[in-house]
Motif scaffolding. Structure first.
Motif, PDB file in Angstrom:
ATOM      1  N   PRO A   1      13.242  42.628  32.158  1.00  0.00           N
ATOM      2  CA  PRO A   1      14.650  42.845  32.520  1.00  0.00           C
ATOM      3  C   PRO A   1      14.817  43.999  33.499  1.00  0.00           C
ATOM      4  O   PRO A   1      14.026  44.935  33.520  1.00  0.00           O
TER       5      PRO A   1
ATOM      6  N   GLU B   1      35.161  54.599  49.265  1.00  0.00           N
ATOM      7  CA  GLU B   1      35.335  53.644  50.366  1.00  0.00           C
ATOM      8  C   GLU B   1      33.994  53.169  50.924  1.00  0.00           C
ATOM      9  O   GLU B   1      33.868  52.035  51.401  1.00  0.00           O
ATOM     10  N   TRP B   2      32.993  54.044  50.874  1.00  0.00           N
ATOM     11  CA  TRP B   2      31.694  53.690  51.442  1.00  0.00           C
ATOM     12  C   TRP B   2      31.082  52.457  50.757  1.00  0.00           C
ATOM     13  O   TRP B   2      30.380  51.666  51.384  1.00  0.00           O
ATOM     14  N   PHE B   3      31.361  52.317  49.454  1.00  0.00           N
ATOM     15  CA  PHE B   3      30.727  51.235  48.702  1.00  0.00           C
ATOM     16  C   PHE B   3      31.480  49.920  48.886  1.00  0.00           C
ATOM     17  O   PHE B   3      32.654  49.817  48.564  1.00  0.00           O
ATOM     18  N   HIS B   4      30.809  48.920  49.382  1.00  0.00           N
ATOM     19  CA  HIS B   4      31.400  47.592  49.535  1.00  0.00           C
ATOM     20  C   HIS B   4      31.144  46.754  48.287  1.00  0.00           C
ATOM     21  O   HIS B   4      31.885  45.843  47.973  1.00  0.00           O
ATOM     22  N   GLU B   5      30.074  47.066  47.597  1.00  0.00           N
ATOM     23  CA  GLU B   5      29.707  46.407  46.343  1.00  0.00           C
ATOM     24  C   GLU B   5      29.747  47.523  45.289  1.00  0.00           C
ATOM     25  O   GLU B   5      29.004  48.498  45.388  1.00  0.00           O
TER      26      GLU B   5
ATOM     27  N   TYR C   1      19.745  46.363  37.255  1.00  0.00           N
ATOM     28  CA  TYR C   1      20.715  46.135  38.321  1.00  0.00           C
ATOM     29  C   TYR C   1      20.883  44.685  38.766  1.00  0.00           C
ATOM     30  O   TYR C   1      21.849  44.383  39.460  1.00  0.00           O
TER      31      TYR C   1
ATOM     32  N   VAL D   1      28.746  47.865  42.349  1.00  0.00           N
ATOM     33  CA  VAL D   1      27.546  47.964  41.506  1.00  0.00           C
ATOM     34  C   VAL D   1      27.872  47.606  40.051  1.00  0.00           C
ATOM     35  O   VAL D   1      27.400  46.606  39.529  1.00  0.00           O
TER      36      VAL D   1
ATOM     37  N   ARG E   1      26.930  49.128  37.300  1.00  0.00           N
ATOM     38  CA  ARG E   1      25.880  49.454  36.337  1.00  0.00           C
ATOM     39  C   ARG E   1      25.077  50.632  36.848  1.00  0.00           C
ATOM     40  O   ARG E   1      25.142  50.987  38.015  1.00  0.00           O
ATOM     41  N   ILE E   2      24.296  51.218  35.946  1.00  0.00           N
ATOM     42  CA  ILE E   2      23.494  52.370  36.362  1.00  0.00           C
ATOM     43  C   ILE E   2      22.317  52.520  35.409  1.00  0.00           C
ATOM     44  O   ILE E   2      22.416  52.206  34.216  1.00  0.00           O
ATOM     45  N   GLY E   3      21.205  52.953  35.944  1.00  0.00           N
ATOM     46  CA  GLY E   3      20.004  53.153  35.137  1.00  0.00           C
ATOM     47  C   GLY E   3      19.993  54.523  34.479  1.00  0.00           C
ATOM     48  O   GLY E   3      20.623  55.465  34.957  1.00  0.00           O
TER      49      GLY E   3
ATOM     50  N   CYS F   1      17.815  56.744  34.404  1.00  0.00           N
ATOM     51  CA  CYS F   1      17.274  57.815  35.249  1.00  0.00           C
ATOM     52  C   CYS F   1      18.090  58.025  36.524  1.00  0.00           C
ATOM     53  O   CYS F   1      17.716  58.833  37.375  1.00  0.00           O
ATOM     54  N   ASN F   2      19.171  57.290  36.679  1.00  0.00           N
ATOM     55  CA  ASN F   2      20.037  57.469  37.849  1.00  0.00           C
ATOM     56  C   ASN F   2      21.299  58.275  37.528  1.00  0.00           C
ATOM     57  O   ASN F   2      22.048  58.631  38.430  1.00  0.00           O
TER      58      ASN F   2
ATOM     59  N   TYR G   1      23.926  49.418  29.871  1.00  0.00           N
ATOM     60  CA  TYR G   1      23.273  48.475  30.775  1.00  0.00           C
ATOM     61  C   TYR G   1      21.821  48.232  30.365  1.00  0.00           C
ATOM     62  O   TYR G   1      21.183  49.112  29.786  1.00  0.00           O
ATOM     63  N   PRO G   2      21.292  47.048  30.692  1.00  0.00           N
ATOM     64  CA  PRO G   2      19.922  46.751  30.261  1.00  0.00           C
ATOM     65  C   PRO G   2      18.906  47.679  30.913  1.00  0.00           C
ATOM     66  O   PRO G   2      19.117  48.177  32.015  1.00  0.00           O
ATOM     67  N   ASP G   3      17.839  47.904  30.198  1.00  0.00           N
ATOM     68  CA  ASP G   3      16.764  48.774  30.663  1.00  0.00           C
ATOM     69  C   ASP G   3      15.466  47.973  30.634  1.00  0.00           C
ATOM     70  O   ASP G   3      15.265  47.142  29.752  1.00  0.00           O
ATOM     71  N   THR G   4      14.605  48.200  31.609  1.00  0.00           N
ATOM     72  CA  THR G   4      13.349  47.449  31.659  1.00  0.00           C
ATOM     73  C   THR G   4      12.440  47.779  30.483  1.00  0.00           C
ATOM     74  O   THR G   4      11.758  46.907  29.950  1.00  0.00           O
TER      75      THR G   4
ATOM     76  N   ASN H   1      31.363  54.328  56.883  1.00  0.00           N
ATOM     77  CA  ASN H   1      32.051  53.458  55.916  1.00  0.00           C
ATOM     78  C   ASN H   1      32.091  51.985  56.314  1.00  0.00           C
ATOM     79  O   ASN H   1      31.982  51.107  55.458  1.00  0.00           O
TER      80      ASN H   1
END
Lengths: 281, 281
Positions: free
Chosen positions: A120, B259-263, A123, B265, B267-269, B271-272, B119-122, A159
């Motif tokens: 899994p 604004e910079w992000f178009h997607e 992301y 996301v 979710r987050i890991g 370690c992020n 969120y899922p983790d590997t 942007n």
């Protein structure tokens, strides 16, 4: 039992040494960029299949000498180093408003190779490898994209999605910033010499930008391997991510049989799998 | 719509600035180590709750001056820097065979705080944060452990599980090597100055070890904050990972509204996620 275990333990170096030549591919000289830093050469492979427009743009800029005399203008710890000409530079100003269509992801296509990773991912619904690059897929959206791992090279942008034209590039030097996936165009990855970028002193300004050009690390030149005399080229070859050898690499790195490991793990993340590149033996 | 979106965008700095003082905790001076490099101070917080024996061992070694005049003896790109006294050193030889019980994981305990990440983790069935550290849990095995993220500090060891006694420590400077989780004792994390370690030139030998002591980066001294005159201490405080502010940090870093992000996301890991540490304002 001990003997059985010992017999099963082969190092990465041994796996690669035992691999058939057909499991390797030459880096295409048209997709191979040499960045010459004071500390030596950094080699980037462009991802022409996933990001053809960005790869073409970078190739064109390299050919016209845009990066000769450019510099690393940003080094942000656990994130990226970034290079370009600096916003006051005449060549940079001349290209600043040039647009380039984003290649944040592309349509899934059965003709694209895909070696899935069975574990899994935080992301993406699916992760794996395609033509030497770590990738992800979303079958519902029918999208696939290059993921941000250590050493990934992307196209800096403002942007607007089409504002990244290839004149500022970055390489990942920390924890995979996967939140950038599908937000910015990945155009390649560093296949040799990432450590020459990752040790560059961090910039003191916001986001790791340097405050003065005197702090920049110069890029003496950037050349396509295709444009370098054969004697000065590196005969680099990459392990095919569609090969049996690569499958063995993934398996042995996911499930650790070395004596050092007390817990064999049994899984591996897409950014933890080594993507071997070597000088042709 | 644009206004709604804009109103919802707050930067990490703004979130922290708006946080109540009670959402922060002082670093315990008995758990805070200052490593003094030629380039400045690196601050490590010891993980006394998860690794009490290792934390005590490191604390003891620091107090007896073991790391004064030690050195960074290894720097492996996209992996770890490691410091100690080198195997030929008299103090190192004196302690080389000392054993220490491994603390690769510990029993889950309802008294341990745990802020889950959704969120899922590997690598693990559950991940989250506990007392300021990124952690994982396996409810079936009733185990919990500190995970290896950028900046995590661990206890180097040989093949035997009890061979790591705290006299050689490493810090992660690349993609989270999560395969080390439950294989080695994590004893803390770098809370300030990791960039002083991550830019150290990589060692030319196998696994990033240097070939000559002249290549080592000296550690002038290591001191516990508790043993440093108050005027020379850093009044560092860490955002409580059990606080409402931290919850907001996670949410805003997982789902990006800038604004910079178009997607965005979504979710987050583990370690992020940033683990903010600051000088008490």
């Amino acid at each position: 039992m001990v003997n059985t275990l010992a017999a099963a333990v082969v190092s990465l170096a041994e796996i690669l040494q035992a691999s058939p030549p057909a499991d390797w591919r030459f880096l295409d000289p048209e997709d191979t960029v040499y960045l010459e830093l004071p500390s030596g050469r950094v080699v980037i492979e462009l991802a022409s299949t996933y990001s053809p427009k960005a790869a073409a743009a970078v190739r064109g800029l390299v050919r016209e000498g845009y990066f000769d005399g450019a510099a690393v203008i940003r080094s942000q710890d656990n994130y990226v180093v970034q290079w370009g000409r600096g916003e006051d530079d005449a060549k940079a100003k001349a290209i600043a408003s040039k647009k380039l269509a984003p290649e944040f992801f592309r349509a899934m296509d059965p003709k694209l190779p895909f070696t899935p990773l069975a574990y899994p991912d935080t992301y993406a619904p699916e992760v794996g490898f395609s033509g030497g690059f770590p990738v992800a897929r979303d079958p519902k959206k029918k999208q696939t994209w290059l993921v941000h791992c250590y050493g990934s090279v992307g196209v800096g942008r403002d942007n607007a999605a089409d504002s990244g034209n290839g004149s500022e590039l970055y390489a990942v030097i920390g924890q995979s910033p996967r939140g950038l996936d599908r937000n910015i165009t990945v155009v390649g990855r560093v296949v040799q010499g990432i450590e020459k970028l990752s040790v560059i002193p961090r910039g003191p300004g916001p986001m790791g930008f340097y405050e003065k050009p005197s702090e920049w690390t110069p890029i003496r030149s950037a050349k396509l391997a295709a444009d370098v005399a054969p004697a000065q080229r590196l005969n680099l070859e990459a392990l095919k991510t569609e090969s049996a050898t690569f499958k063995t690499v993934v398996e042995t790195r996911a499930t650790r049989k070395e004596e050092w490991f007390h817990e064999p793990v049994g899984r591996i993340g897409v950014c933890n799998v080594p993507l071997p590149v070597r000088l042709k033996p």
